[in-house]
Design an enzyme around this catalytic site. Structure first.
Site, PDB file in Angstrom:
ATOM      1  N   ASP A 183       0.851  -1.191   0.000  1.00  0.00           N
ATOM      2  CA  ASP A 183       0.000   0.000   0.000  1.00  0.00           C
ATOM      3  C   ASP A 183       0.889   1.245   0.000  1.00  0.00           C
ATOM      4  O   ASP A 183       0.624   2.209   0.705  1.00  0.00           O
ATOM      5  CB  ASP A 183      -0.942   0.002   1.208  1.00  0.00           C
ATOM      6  N   LYS A 186       2.120   3.347  -5.930  1.00  0.00           N
ATOM      7  CA  LYS A 186       1.576   2.367  -6.872  1.00  0.00           C
ATOM      8  C   LYS A 186       2.559   2.075  -8.008  1.00  0.00           C
ATOM      9  O   LYS A 186       2.583   0.957  -8.531  1.00  0.00           O
ATOM     10  CB  LYS A 186       0.232   2.841  -7.440  1.00  0.00           C
ATOM     11  N   ASP A 211      -3.300  -2.980  -2.448  1.00  0.00           N
ATOM     12  CA  ASP A 211      -4.449  -2.083  -2.381  1.00  0.00           C
ATOM     13  C   ASP A 211      -4.401  -1.046  -3.502  1.00  0.00           C
ATOM     14  O   ASP A 211      -3.354  -0.782  -4.089  1.00  0.00           O
ATOM     15  CB  ASP A 211      -4.466  -1.377  -1.020  1.00  0.00           C
ATOM     16  N   ASN A 212      -5.560  -0.473  -3.797  1.00  0.00           N
ATOM     17  CA  ASN A 212      -5.707   0.644  -4.747  1.00  0.00           C
ATOM     18  C   ASN A 212      -5.222   0.314  -6.147  1.00  0.00           C
ATOM     19  O   ASN A 212      -4.683   1.171  -6.845  1.00  0.00           O
ATOM     20  CB  ASN A 212      -4.957   1.888  -4.237  1.00  0.00           C
ATOM     21  N   GLU A 241     -11.556   4.046  -0.065  1.00  0.00           N
ATOM     22  CA  GLU A 241     -11.741   4.244   1.367  1.00  0.00           C
ATOM     23  C   GLU A 241     -12.262   5.642   1.702  1.00  0.00           C
ATOM     24  O   GLU A 241     -11.840   6.631   1.116  1.00  0.00           O
ATOM     25  CB  GLU A 241     -10.424   4.006   2.112  1.00  0.00           C
TER      26      GLU A 241
END
Length: 259
Positions: A183, A186, A211-212, A241
């Site tokens: 996380d 990216k 994530d993401n 989120e």
């Protein structure tokens, strides 16, 4: 000068764009404009403000209280891109199913996900959490200790991830990683995954959760896992989120080894 008739002609298009992207406008306001204003007014970073809120509202030594207080702050006061409670429940379930003994977290940030992972670990497990930003790492350290986790359970490593991963075997005595949570930046997902593959620390059944991957997104990472043949994988779709209407997701990878 633009004539009123031309301006009026563009009005429906403008309204359509505002309606279609309203959730992104709200996110920009909460994540950028509110942050800039509060940075100027308080003289503190957003992460320092979050810590002060958690310190005064949460119960020390209670991980659940720490996380719940963080969630209130992030949803009601200021936006911070933690994994959050909805995707957090998916992470909780995966950790319970895997029951990992050695866990690597890439991107501690404020320590929210670190606490979330640590509270789900079995007795004797150890979490290595990596954060390259020294100011954020200092906040994460306080949050982790406030939640009641000592150095035997959570070790915070303040270095860039691409420097830490190759040293895990020599500096920390690791032979295998059972679970990895990504996380951080990216753009680093793919390169760090490949460094992990080359390190020999991934064994058959090792799980990587990222994530993401849909927003802001990690397209090169997703293309690689689709084509490389090293993983069984799936996307857990959710929303961003502490936001509404912005689609996001987490990637779940299970390492199968070189075939």
């Amino acid at each position: 000068m633009v004539s009123p008739a031309i301006a009026l002609a563009f009005l429906p298009l403008l309204l359509t764009l505002i309606i279609r992207y309203r959730f992104f406008f709200v996110l920009f306001y909460r994540a950028v404009l509110v942050r800039i204003w509060n940075d100027c007014v308080t003289g503190l970073t957003r992460e320092e403000r979050a810590y002060q809120y958690v310190l005064t509202h949460a119960t020390q030594g209670d991980p659940d209280s720490i996380l719940e207080t963080f969630d209130v702050w992030c949803s009601k006061v200021e936006f911070i891109s933690n994994i959050g409670p909805k995707k957090g429940k998916i992470l909780d379930r995966l950790l319970m199913e895997q029951s990992p003994l050695t866990v690597l977290e890439l991107g501690s940030h404020c320590g929210y996900s670190t606490v979330r992972i640590a509270r789900a670990l079995p007795l004797g497990a150890r979490l290595y959490s990596v954060e390259m930003d020294q100011r954020n790492a200092a906040i994460a350290e306080k949050i982790i200790r406030l939640a009641g986790f000592d150095d035997d359970t959570v070790e915070l490593i303040v270095k860039p991830s691409d420097e830490v991963i190759p040293q895990l075997r020599t500096d920390h005595g690791l032979e295998r990683l059972d679970f990895v949570f990504m996380d951080h930046w990216k753009k680093c997902y793919l390169s760090d995954l490949q460094i992990l593959e080359g390190s020999g620390l991934l064994g058959k059944g090792s799980m990587i959760v990222a994530d993401n991957v849909l927003f802001p997104g990690a397209p090169k990472f997703l293309r690689y896992i689709r084509k490389c043949g090293l993983y069984e994988w799936k996307i857990h779709r959710a929303t961003l989120e502490y936001s509404r209407g912005i689609r996001d997701g987490m990637a779940e990878l299970v390492y199968q080894g070189i075939k």
